[in-house]
Design a protein around this motif. Structure first.
Motif, PDB file in Angstrom:
ATOM      1  N   PHE A 569     -69.334 -31.324  30.116  1.00  0.00           N
ATOM      2  CA  PHE A 569     -69.731 -31.341  31.527  1.00  0.00           C
ATOM      3  C   PHE A 569     -69.576 -29.972  32.156  1.00  0.00           C
ATOM      4  N   SER A 570     -70.224 -29.801  33.264  1.00  0.00           N
ATOM      5  CA  SER A 570     -70.096 -28.566  34.040  1.00  0.00           C
ATOM      6  C   SER A 570     -70.389 -28.895  35.499  1.00  0.00           C
ATOM      7  N   ALA A 571     -70.052 -27.956  36.366  1.00  0.00           N
ATOM      8  CA  ALA A 571     -70.354 -28.098  37.793  1.00  0.00           C
ATOM      9  C   ALA A 571     -70.667 -26.722  38.334  1.00  0.00           C
ATOM     10  N   THR A 572     -71.539 -26.676  39.317  1.00  0.00           N
ATOM     11  CA  THR A 572     -71.883 -25.374  39.887  1.00  0.00           C
ATOM     12  C   THR A 572     -72.201 -25.509  41.368  1.00  0.00           C
ATOM     13  N   SER A 573     -71.905 -24.420  42.073  1.00  0.00           N
ATOM     14  CA  SER A 573     -72.158 -24.349  43.508  1.00  0.00           C
ATOM     15  C   SER A 573     -72.544 -22.914  43.837  1.00  0.00           C
ATOM     16  N   PRO A 574     -73.521 -22.685  44.693  1.00  0.00           N
ATOM     17  CA  PRO A 574     -73.921 -21.310  45.024  1.00  0.00           C
ATOM     18  C   PRO A 574     -72.858 -20.597  45.839  1.00  0.00           C
ATOM     19  N   GLY A 575     -72.732 -19.305  45.617  1.00  0.00           N
ATOM     20  CA  GLY A 575     -71.757 -18.505  46.370  1.00  0.00           C
ATOM     21  C   GLY A 575     -71.191 -17.392  45.517  1.00  0.00           C
ATOM     22  N   GLY A 576     -70.042 -17.648  44.888  1.00  0.00           N
ATOM     23  CA  GLY A 576     -69.444 -16.686  43.979  1.00  0.00           C
ATOM     24  C   GLY A 576     -68.877 -15.459  44.656  1.00  0.00           C
ATOM     25  N   ASN A 900     -75.989 -31.745  22.461  1.00  0.00           N
ATOM     26  CA  ASN A 900     -75.443 -31.887  23.813  1.00  0.00           C
ATOM     27  C   ASN A 900     -75.338 -30.550  24.533  1.00  0.00           C
ATOM     28  N   ASN A 901     -74.895 -29.518  23.812  1.00  0.00           N
ATOM     29  CA  ASN A 901     -74.713 -28.212  24.454  1.00  0.00           C
ATOM     30  C   ASN A 901     -76.016 -27.673  25.017  1.00  0.00           C
ATOM     31  N   PHE A 902     -77.104 -27.882  24.274  1.00  0.00           N
ATOM     32  CA  PHE A 902     -78.395 -27.405  24.779  1.00  0.00           C
ATOM     33  C   PHE A 902     -78.736 -28.088  26.094  1.00  0.00           C
ATOM     34  N   TRP A 903     -78.615 -29.405  26.133  1.00  0.00           N
ATOM     35  CA  TRP A 903     -79.002 -30.133  27.336  1.00  0.00           C
ATOM     36  C   TRP A 903     -78.118 -29.795  28.534  1.00  0.00           C
ATOM     37  N   LEU A 904     -76.841 -29.584  28.290  1.00  0.00           N
ATOM     38  CA  LEU A 904     -75.969 -29.231  29.409  1.00  0.00           C
ATOM     39  C   LEU A 904     -76.390 -27.885  30.000  1.00  0.00           C
ATOM     40  N   GLY A 905     -76.609 -26.897  29.136  1.00  0.00           N
ATOM     41  CA  GLY A 905     -77.029 -25.591  29.629  1.00  0.00           C
ATOM     42  C   GLY A 905     -78.392 -25.619  30.285  1.00  0.00           C
ATOM     43  N   TYR A 906     -79.304 -26.348  29.658  1.00  0.00           N
ATOM     44  CA  TYR A 906     -80.671 -26.437  30.195  1.00  0.00           C
ATOM     45  C   TYR A 906     -80.683 -27.094  31.567  1.00  0.00           C
ATOM     46  N   LEU A 907     -80.038 -28.243  31.693  1.00  0.00           N
ATOM     47  CA  LEU A 907     -80.064 -28.958  32.968  1.00  0.00           C
ATOM     48  C   LEU A 907     -79.384 -28.166  34.077  1.00  0.00           C
ATOM     49  N   SER A 908     -78.229 -27.560  33.765  1.00  0.00           N
ATOM     50  CA  SER A 908     -77.522 -26.806  34.805  1.00  0.00           C
ATOM     51  C   SER A 908     -78.357 -25.620  35.275  1.00  0.00           C
ATOM     52  N   GLN A 910     -81.739 -25.383  35.141  1.00  0.00           N
ATOM     53  CA  GLN A 910     -82.918 -25.866  35.874  1.00  0.00           C
ATOM     54  C   GLN A 910     -82.556 -26.253  37.307  1.00  0.00           C
ATOM     55  N   TYR A 911     -81.443 -26.948  37.461  1.00  0.00           N
ATOM     56  CA  TYR A 911     -81.057 -27.390  38.809  1.00  0.00           C
ATOM     57  C   TYR A 911     -80.609 -26.207  39.666  1.00  0.00           C
ATOM     58  N   PHE A 912     -79.861 -25.271  39.086  1.00  0.00           N
ATOM     59  CA  PHE A 912     -79.393 -24.135  39.888  1.00  0.00           C
ATOM     60  C   PHE A 912     -80.571 -23.282  40.350  1.00  0.00           C
ATOM     61  N   ASN A 913     -81.585 -23.165  39.470  1.00  0.00           N
ATOM     62  CA  ASN A 913     -82.779 -22.389  39.830  1.00  0.00           C
ATOM     63  C   ASN A 913     -83.785 -23.191  40.642  1.00  0.00           C
ATOM     64  N   ASN A 914     -83.456 -24.475  40.881  1.00  0.00           N
ATOM     65  CA  ASN A 914     -84.367 -25.367  41.601  1.00  0.00           C
ATOM     66  C   ASN A 914     -85.708 -25.487  40.883  1.00  0.00           C
ATOM     67  N   ASP A 915     -85.647 -25.616  39.545  1.00  0.00           N
ATOM     68  CA  ASP A 915     -86.836 -25.761  38.716  1.00  0.00           C
ATOM     69  C   ASP A 915     -86.977 -27.206  38.244  1.00  0.00           C
ATOM     70  N   ASP A 916     -88.150 -27.526  37.774  1.00  0.00           N
ATOM     71  CA  ASP A 916     -88.458 -28.878  37.306  1.00  0.00           C
ATOM     72  C   ASP A 916     -87.650 -29.189  36.040  1.00  0.00           C
ATOM     73  N   PRO A 917     -86.794 -30.208  36.053  1.00  0.00           N
ATOM     74  CA  PRO A 917     -86.005 -30.512  34.857  1.00  0.00           C
ATOM     75  C   PRO A 917     -86.835 -31.044  33.691  1.00  0.00           C
ATOM     76  N   THR A 918     -88.071 -31.463  33.930  1.00  0.00           N
ATOM     77  CA  THR A 918     -88.911 -31.944  32.826  1.00  0.00           C
ATOM     78  C   THR A 918     -89.742 -30.819  32.204  1.00  0.00           C
ATOM     79  N   GLU A 919     -89.478 -29.598  32.595  1.00  0.00           N
ATOM     80  CA  GLU A 919     -90.245 -28.455  32.093  1.00  0.00           C
ATOM     81  C   GLU A 919     -90.210 -28.362  30.566  1.00  0.00           C
ATOM     82  N   ILE A 920     -89.108 -28.805  29.959  1.00  0.00           N
ATOM     83  CA  ILE A 920     -88.953 -28.720  28.503  1.00  0.00           C
ATOM     84  C   ILE A 920     -90.064 -29.474  27.783  1.00  0.00           C
TER      85      ILE A 920
END
Length: 958
Positions: A569-576, A900-908, A910-920
């Motif tokens: 799992f992972s979590a992200t929030s804009p800012g840093g 699993n590692n691929f999907w976790l990185g890919y989804l995080s 796509q969502y952080f960039n506000n891109d379509d998660p079905t792009e794959i």
């Protein structure tokens, strides 16, 4: 190709051993040397432990009439893939004086022409089938063995059969064309050049001493330049004829295939290799024992810090009976417990060394070793050595405690349990390595089912006394060797041989027993009051579910069956850190590190580690430049503990001043040593980083003075600010779970996270790679070696189509530069091309081309590189190279989509960039758009006017 020990053998490698985190699924190659006569020991072994170690029944082992051994196992992870190996029980140790380096050279020649695959057709054929050169197709040469590695798809009958033809060709049909030999000399010399530096120069001084002038000391696989430059082809032919013979070879095949058919192919192809009459004896060269202590004190002007290693060498004992398996478990427990104790030393407010370890493991040749290794703080050898040896002596004098042993047992049993649960998801590469070791060293592979049962039966019976006795066996005065590697400038400060010997012999005076401090409190004193899922969205095309909790936390879930016992799992929030001023930057960038090192709630880091014994949980907070978040992994059984840790990192961070003080002290000492004796590569990389970051404050290298700007209170405040509001966090969970089972835990712990509903995002700091044409040369280093980096950059339009074109362009150029700079010019060992693109904080792209070479070849090779780029701009990529890129991408995706590692990185992403998660799902469509014309347009767009040439050149000799 990744050469085992071919360049830059590190002392740390020589002392590696098993840890409690890595289950020994196979029987050990070695067991501790026995202090009693063999008959006396055997008499004390229960009859049931005298039984031979059972060979894993799932692998089919056979031997052809010509003596070749084969191992075959069906395994469906990954699906439609197989791992193939050709193993030759011969390496550099068998070279004659005029062949030094030719075992390794021969391995290179196997890729440069065989009976059925002339010149470089092996590489080209496999690339067109989706097998990457270097990443997949590879080989290695060691002192005692040569191993050819070939992972291939099995869903193409033609390709799969051709793969075995390649193995057969390597075994006895390498053509060794004199013209190809002459071309390859330069490539091998460049590989040797890449390994030169302080480590290699010091190794040449200490190797003969610690190896007691054995043959290993003067048969390094990389060989000697003069021989590589001048040997006659018949000398290479002689090595091939003498040692590449069926009685010294094994074929290993593990994968998703029919075992009977594979056995038939192996028998058909490899039976064609004639047996050798009157073969040369395959000599085993010993490392002679010695009564005295060998001490090597070596210095170098480019060695940045002081490293000490003390080795207690011992003869290896091969595991044959079940008693040996039990002995190996004791050794694993020993290594785990002493490792934990030494790790605790680094948690002090003034740690005695920068890093260190002690453990028992394989050494070299026919030797094991108990080794202690330290990097001295501020060059203080006496303090570092005394600290590590005192810890060894503490174990010898007082032993381990029952509570330590109990934790080590729990942790190891947990690791083996996980391996057992994943037995049907174990990757083929793991099995391949076991069979290679069996052929080369006699290690007996056992099934994980057997090992798990054995561990459950015998682990509890191992007493603290059993493990404590190992220290006396390991630490002796015979066969002892000490190596000190230090900066040349500190030569006069180093202890003498006599002082080192006295330091070792006098260690352990006035010690007290170790006190095992634990904490018996709940991880969370008060459980959170959660919030339910307020809304749900299904993305059925990729089996993803989105939840939004009532407190605003967003959760993205992808349940899979790729692993039986894994949830990541992972979590992200804009800012840093972008939200903080330069004045606060150092405090901000270290904030999450200091928080994690301090522990959580009432638990410091050491106590937390003890509390989590027997659980598979890893949770780490982070603060990046444009975001902050959490990363973690666990199992279905331990998911609640993992979520409790997540909750605690948000709500109950600690500030442990002793640990923080020690960490910052060690970091400063390390940076000071790097600054006092900077290596050429360090200076170059710092320059590259600074220039590409436009010399912005946040892209300059970390220095001791900048580290002094870390304000612990401010760092603590920044950490709390970043994790004060969970409402803009998105969590991602991928792995083996059911939504209905995970939902109550998500609602309780993530739904209970604090929220303030603030609105914020990252800040664009305006850091851009400089525009225009720039050249920068760094002059540093005493070796005749250069490093080249060429960088193109600019603005980018963020679309999947453009990203795919950059990927294709980078791969096509790398293929072409490997053909030209390596195969045609013989000027480099390897060349790398990367095309990167980003949407945040700004839409930008960067192409980087890098290689190492001889200083006199820099201009020629850069010119050839730019000429190949110009061809791309005029004509686009070669259609054959485009097809290779497409094949490699499709084959890679087939595997990645089941990880699993691929999907976790890919989804995080796509969502952080506000891109379509079905792009794959558009990959085939996007690949079809890659053509010679599209790559021509891309080359003209991306290889533009913004061009930076960065060179590392050696210092001129006076």
């Amino acid at each position: 190709m990744n050469k085992i020990l071919a360049t830059g053998l590190m002392l740390a490698w020589l002392a590696t051993g098993a840890s409690a985190q890595q289950p020994v699924k196979k029987a050990p190659k070695k067991a501790p040397a026995k202090t009693l006569p063999a008959k006396a020991v055997a008499a004390g072994i229960p009859a049931e432990l005298k039984q031979p170690i059972p060979f894993d029944p799932e692998v089919k082992v056979g031997k052809l009439p010509n003596g070749l051994t084969y191992y075959i196992r069906k395994n469906t992870e990954p699906k439609n893939r197989a791992e193939l190996r050709l193993v030759v029980n011969a390496g550099a140790i068998l070279e004659t004086d005029d062949q030094q380096g030719l075992a390794h050279f021969l391995e290179h020649m196997a890729f440069n022409g065989t009976k059925n695959f002339p010149k470089n057709e092996i590489i080209s054929f496999l690339q067109s089938s989706g097998v990457r050169f270097g990443a997949d197709l590879n080989a290695s040469t060691g002192f005692d063995e040569t191993i050819y590695q070939l992972p291939v798809p099995t869903d193409s009958v033609r390709l799969f059969e051709q793969a075995f033809q390649i193995l057969e060709d390597w075994a006895h049909n390498v053509t060794l064309d004199p013209a190809e030999i002459d071309k390859e000399r330069g490539v091998v010399l460049e590989e040797a050049r890449s390994g030169r530096g302080a480590g290699q120069r010091m190794r040449e001084k200490y190797f003969p001493l610690i190896l007691n002038n054995s043959r290993y000391a003067d048969r390094l696989p990389i060989g000697k330049d003069e021989i590589i430059k001048n040997f006659k082809p018949e000398v290479l032919h002689r090595f091939y004829k003498d040692w590449y013979r069926p009685d010294l070879m094994a074929v290993v095949a593990v994968g998703d295939f029919d075992v009977a058919k594979v056995e038939g192919v192996i028998r058909e192809k490899f039976s064609r290799i004639p047996a050798v009459s009157n073969p040369k004896p395959r000599v085993r060269y010993p490392i002679p024992p010695h009564k005295d202590t060998k001490i090597a004190i070596v210095t170098d002007p480019e060695q940045p810090n002081t490293v000490v290693q003390i080795m207690y060498k011992r003869p290896e004992i091969k595991g044959k009976i079940l008693y040996d398996v039990r002995e190996a478990i004791k050794r694993v427990l020993f290594n785990s417990m002493i490792g934990n104790r030494i790790n605790e030393l680094t948690q002090q407010s003034d740690p005695p060394f920068l890093a260190g370890y002690s453990n028992y493991g394989s050494f070299l040749g026919d030797q094991d070793a108990f080794s202690s290794y330290v990097i001295a703080k501020d060059g203080n050898v006496n303090r570092a050595v005394t600290a590590i040896l005192d810890e060894n002596a503490r174990v010898d004098q007082f032993g381990f405690t029952e509570t330590e042993l109990d934790r080590a047992k729990k942790q190891y049993q947990k690791a083996v349990d996980r391996a057992y649960r994943e037995r049907d998801k174990t990757r083929s590469g793991s099995y391949v390595n076991e069979y290679v070791e069996n052929f080369l060293h006699g290690d007996i592979p056992v099934s994980i089912s057997f090992y798990n049962d054995f561990l459950k039966k015998y682990l509890d019976g191992i007493t603290v006394g059993d493990v404590n006795n190992l220290a006396k066996q390991f630490i002796t005065q015979e066969n002892r060797a000490v190596v000190i590697m230090a900066p040349e400038k500190d030569k006069d400060k180093l202890p003498t041989d006599k002082q080192i010997l006295a330091l070792i012999n006098n260690a352990g005076k006035g010690l007290t027993a170790y006190v095992d401090k634990t904490l018996d409190k709940p991880l969370l004193p008060t459980l959170p009051v959660g919030n339910p899922v307020a809304s749900e969205k299904q993305i059925r095309d990729i089996n993803v579910t989105e939840w939004t909790l009532r407190n605003g936390v967003k959760v993205v879930l992808k349940p899979t069956d790729f692993k039986n016992d894994q949830i990541i799992f992972s979590a992200t929030s804009p800012g840093g850190t972008s939200l903080y001023t330069d004045k606060d930057f150092e405090s901000a960038r270290f904030a999450s590190t200091l928080a994690q090192m301090s522990g959580i709630g009432d638990y410091n880091q050491i106590q937390l580690g003890k509390y989590l014994t027997g659980k598979t949980v890893s949770v780490s907070p982070y603060i990046g430049e444009t975001n902050e978040g959490i990363s973690g992994s666990t199992t279905p059984d331990d998911l609640e503990t993992a979520l409790q840790l997540v909750y605690a990192y948000f709500t109950a961070p600690r500030k442990d001043m002793d640990v923080i003080k020690g960490f910052l002290s060690n970091q400063k000492s390390y940076l000071q040593s790097q600054l006092a004796t900077p290596t050429p590569q360090k200076v170059f990389q710092d320059t590259v980083q600074s220039l590409l970051g436009a010399y912005h404050y946040r892209r300059l290298p970390l220095t001791p003075n900048r580290l002094d700007q870390v304000n612990v209170d401010r760092a603590d405040a920044i950490y709390k600010e970043r994790f004060a509001d969970a409402s803009d966090f998105t969590f991602f969970f991928v792995g083996n779970f059911k939504e209905k089972d995970i939902k109550p835990l998500i609602e309780k712990y993530l739904g209970g996270l604090p929220v303030t509903n603030r609105k914020e995002t990252y800040r664009d700091l305006g850091i851009r790679t400089p525009a225009g044409k720039i050249e920068k040369t760094v002059t540093k280093g005493i070796e005749a070696k250069s490093t080249v980096q060429l960088v193109f950059s600019g603005d980018f339009v963020w679309t999947p189509e453009n990203a795919t074109q950059i990927d294709a362009l980078a791969e096509a150029l790398e293929i072409k530069l490997t053909e030209t700079l390596r195969e045609e010019e013989s000027g480099v060992y390897g060349v790398g091309v990367s095309g990167a693109y980003a949407k945040i904080p700004a839409q930008r792209y960067t192409f980087r081309i890098g290689f190492g070479c001889a200083p006199e070849n820099v201009d020629k090779l850069i010119a050839r590189t730019l000429a190949e780029i110009e061809k791309l701009k005029q004509n686009g990529a070669d259609p054959k190279d485009i097809e290779k890129f497409k094949a490699e991408t499709r084959r890679e995706s087939e595997v990645q989509l089941k990880q699993n590692n691929f999907w976790l990185g890919y989804l995080s992403n796509q969502y952080f960039n506000n891109d379509d998660p079905t792009e794959i799902l558009r990959e085939d469509e996007l690949l079809k758009q890659v053509t010679p014309e599209s790559t021509k347009q891309a080359a003209n767009q991306y290889f533009g006017k913004n061009f930076i040439k960065l060179l590392l050149q050696p210092e001129r000799k006076q």
